[in-house]
Design an enzyme around this catalytic site. Structure first.
Site, short mmCIF file in Angstrom:
data_model
loop_
_atom_site.label_atom_id
_atom_site.label_comp_id
_atom_site.label_asym_id
_atom_site.label_seq_id
_atom_site.Cartn_x
_atom_site.Cartn_y
_atom_site.Cartn_z
N THR A 18 0.88 -1.29 0.08
CA THR A 18 -0.05 -0.08 -0.01
C THR A 18 0.72 1.21 0.06
OG1 THR A 18 -1.75 -1.09 1.16
CG2 THR A 18 -1.62 1.23 1.37
N SER A 62 1.15 -7.28 -0.98
CA SER A 62 1.94 -8.47 -0.19
C SER A 62 0.85 -9.76 -0.20
CB SER A 62 2.27 -8.05 1.32
OG SER A 62 1.29 -7.74 2.06
N THR A 95 1.32 -4.51 4.05
CA THR A 95 0.91 -5.09 5.64
C THR A 95 0.10 -6.52 5.72
OG1 THR A 95 -1.27 -3.68 5.29
CG2 THR A 95 0.41 -2.63 6.37
N ASP A 96 -0.42 -7.02 4.62
CA ASP A 96 -1.10 -8.14 4.73
C ASP A 96 -0.38 -9.39 5.03
OD1 ASP A 96 -3.50 -6.63 3.92
OD2 ASP A 96 -3.72 -7.99 1.83
#
Length: 340
Positions: A18, A62, A95-96
């Site tokens: 992101t 990610s 962040t995933d």
């Protein structure tokens, strides 16, 4: 920022996420990883706490990464740390699955210089992106003397977490991460001041990076237990050639009699099964019978300790790629999933 060959500096490894994403009208307004490492550094503006050298590794959300991609990031970290002028490394990442890559990096990290993961919850072209602030603080942390000896860290919204046990706990809020079992490692102020809560830890013996072709026979799947679950998903994993399975149990690491029988069948075939839990905090403790954790242990499953399914899958994948025996894998989970 350009650095001389001998000038001390931080290296920024960009992988997408992101923090690098922008809206694409041709894709219906979807956000897609677009900006490279140079763009990310420019977005911070002004002078950084340390000179920064930038390298693009990947440019993906990610959620699209696999274990091989994560191992590539770890290999790049080790490559740049071969330069004695590098004082620390920052990895920008979606962040995933940041909790997986950061933990993998920590498992293989063999250097006192810090590796700091960061990213963003808001895209680069949003009205108020959080990526530039997160990146500026991560650069300050990576270059600081205080961060040496702490292994891989995650720096987000001013908070610093150890890689082990960290997890994403908010889908959209800026403070996206927590570490309920191991807590905060410290904080970084907006002015770049670093405060770490604990002394540098004694680093565990690092694991080697596996050979590039080691993953061909090392499929690891995640199978969930839930009310009414049967063994269909677990048996499908076996039919697909899984060498390892992480069972996301309920409670302290429980399943049911049918899943327990399937686990016994799997371990009898040489498949390594690790039991974790969907619960937010606390260890996996084999207590219950009738298909619960005590029966899973008797069926040959290895308790994950404090490691949740995401990081259990990373550790099991790495160990299998390194050719470790079941006994070695059980010992590694006891050590890496333990209290301290």
């Amino acid at each position: 920022m350009t650095t001389s060959q001998s000038e001390e500096h931080v290296v920024l490894l960009a992988t997408g996420g992101t923090i690098s994403s922008r809206m694409r009208e041709d894709l219906g307004g979807a956000a897609v990883a677009s900006d490279g490492a140079d763009d990310l550094l420019r977005s911070v503006g002004g002078e950084q706490a340390f000179p920064v050298r930038v390298i693009d590794v990947l440019r993906l959300g990610s959620y699209a990464l696999d274990i091989d991609d994560m191992l590539l990031v770890c290999a790049r970290i080790q490559e740049v740390l071969a330069d004695p002028a590098v004082v620390g490394v920052v990895v920008t990442h979606g962040t995933d699955t940041m909790e997986e890559t950061a933990f993998l990096a920590d498992l293989v990290h063999r250097d006192p210089r810090p590796v700091v993961f960061t990213g963003a919850q808001r895209a680069a072209d949003s009205e108020a992106p959080d990526g530039p602030g997160n990146l500026a603080r991560a650069i300050a942390l990576a270059g600081s003397a205080e961060a040496r000896g702490h292994g891989a860290l995650l720096c987000f919204a001013g908070e610093v977490f150890p890689a082990r046990g960290v997890r994403k706990t908010e889908t959209v809020r800026r403070q996206a991460f927590s570490n309920p079992d191991f807590g905060l490692a410290g904080s970084v102020r907006d002015d770049g001041g670093v405060v770490l809560e604990e002394a540098a830890r004694q680093l565990r013996e690092p694991m080697p990076l596996p050979a590039p072709d080691a993953g061909r026979a090392c499929r690891v799947d995640l199978v969930a237990s839930y009310p009414g679950a049967d063994a269909a998903h677990l048996r499908a994993s076996l039919e697909a050639g899984a060498a390892g399975i992480v069972l996301q149990g309920t409670g302290s690491g429980n399943a049911n009699p049918e899943l327990c029988r399937a686990v016994a069948d799997a371990t009898a075939r040489g498949v390594v099964v690790v039991t974790s839990t969907r619960v937010h905090a606390g260890p996996v403790v084999p207590v219950y019978g009738a298909g619960g954790g005590k029966d899973l242990l008797a069926a040959g499953a290895i308790p994950s300790g404090l490691l949740r399914p995401s990081q259990s899958l990373v550790l099991l994948s790495l160990l299998l790629r390194l050719g470790r025996s079941r006994a070695d894998i059980a010992e590694a989970f006891a050590e890496r999933g333990g209290e301290a």
